[in-house]
Design an enzyme around this catalytic site. Sequence first.
Site, short mmCIF file in Angstrom:
data_model
loop_
_atom_site.label_atom_id
_atom_site.label_comp_id
_atom_site.label_asym_id
_atom_site.label_seq_id
_atom_site.Cartn_x
_atom_site.Cartn_y
_atom_site.Cartn_z
CB SER A 129 4.78 -1.55 -8.48
OG SER A 129 5.06 -0.76 -9.60
CE LYS B 135 5.19 -1.85 -12.28
NZ LYS B 135 5.50 -1.66 -13.51
CE LYS C 6 8.38 -1.21 -5.68
NZ LYS C 6 7.40 -0.07 -5.63
#
Length: 297
Positions: free
Chosen positions: A99, A174, A243
């Site tokens: 990701s 995502k 994150k």
Amino acid sequence: MNEPIGFVGLGNMGIPMAKLLISKGWTVYGFDINEEACQSFASQGGIPSALPEIVEKTSTIILMLPNSKIVNDVIQQILSLSISKERNHNETFILDMSSSFPPDTQANASKAYEIGIHLLDAPVSGGVKKAVSGELTIMVGGDETAFQRQLPILQTFGNNIFYLGESGSGHLVKSLNNYLSAVHILATSEAIRISSNFGIDPQAAIEVFNRSSGRSGSTEYKFPEFVLTETYNSGFSLDLLAKDIDITRQLLEKTGDATLLVKLISDTYHAASRSLRTNADHTEIFRYVSAYIQKKF
Ligand code: NAD
């Protein structure tokens, strides 16, 4: 005979994904900076190798790494090693299944393209459970012909495969998916804490939500599986989720549009990360919430 594949990043997701490739007949050369991860990979039939050997022996390299900073560094190394390798132009592929930050992905894809390498972003959703069963959802950005060429490899990991458009599109969707997921699990944590403090059985509250409009992946899966059992072992760390939220936040901050919600969610996860144990699972956000909603009604 299938072409050999390179795999960099043999962690919670990388190991089961590499194992699927091996079980479908691919020879997989893998690298991880963690020696234990390499040993685990070898025990699954993989061939632990250094990056130069992977670049030498394979024409598709999959990355399953923690974040863009590391991905950028590894891609730079792969590109430098590839310049000196004899290979057919446009026949080499990097699949960044981590990701990552979409603007970095676009920059990496341009650099790779300059030397005839296609970089596709192909991040996944479904967690360790679906990485093991080969039922991941995969969202892809980059050149469409390159995507078609890599489809047989992607189909090893899952059948819900979406081609979304230009480079970075997969990574963008995502990060947005995980932003939504982060909101759901945080809100569910608050709802379950409040109902428990009122004296309601959390299992009963979850059942109501699952048959009502408050349901989500958190109420249907994460709470019954990892929170109510107090196992907190989904295999996806809180820091990795933080994150992902930050990717959405940074994108919005780039244009000066960061919303109150994205800031609040991002700040909450960072505060939770500071307050919980190191390497806490993301489902432990419930523990963090439980510390600030304590009073009985
Ligand atoms: P992880 O921390 O378990 O694994 C990452 C691996 O990368 C580790 O083994 C680490 O040693 C290795 N690594 C770090 N730097 C390296 C380098 N320079 N060279 C080679 N190896 C290096 O993480 P994970 O949970 O497997 O997640 C990997 C990626 O997939 C992340 O981007 C994450 O956001 C994403 N993701 C995770 C899940 C999940 O449920 N765990 C689900 C979907 C997506």
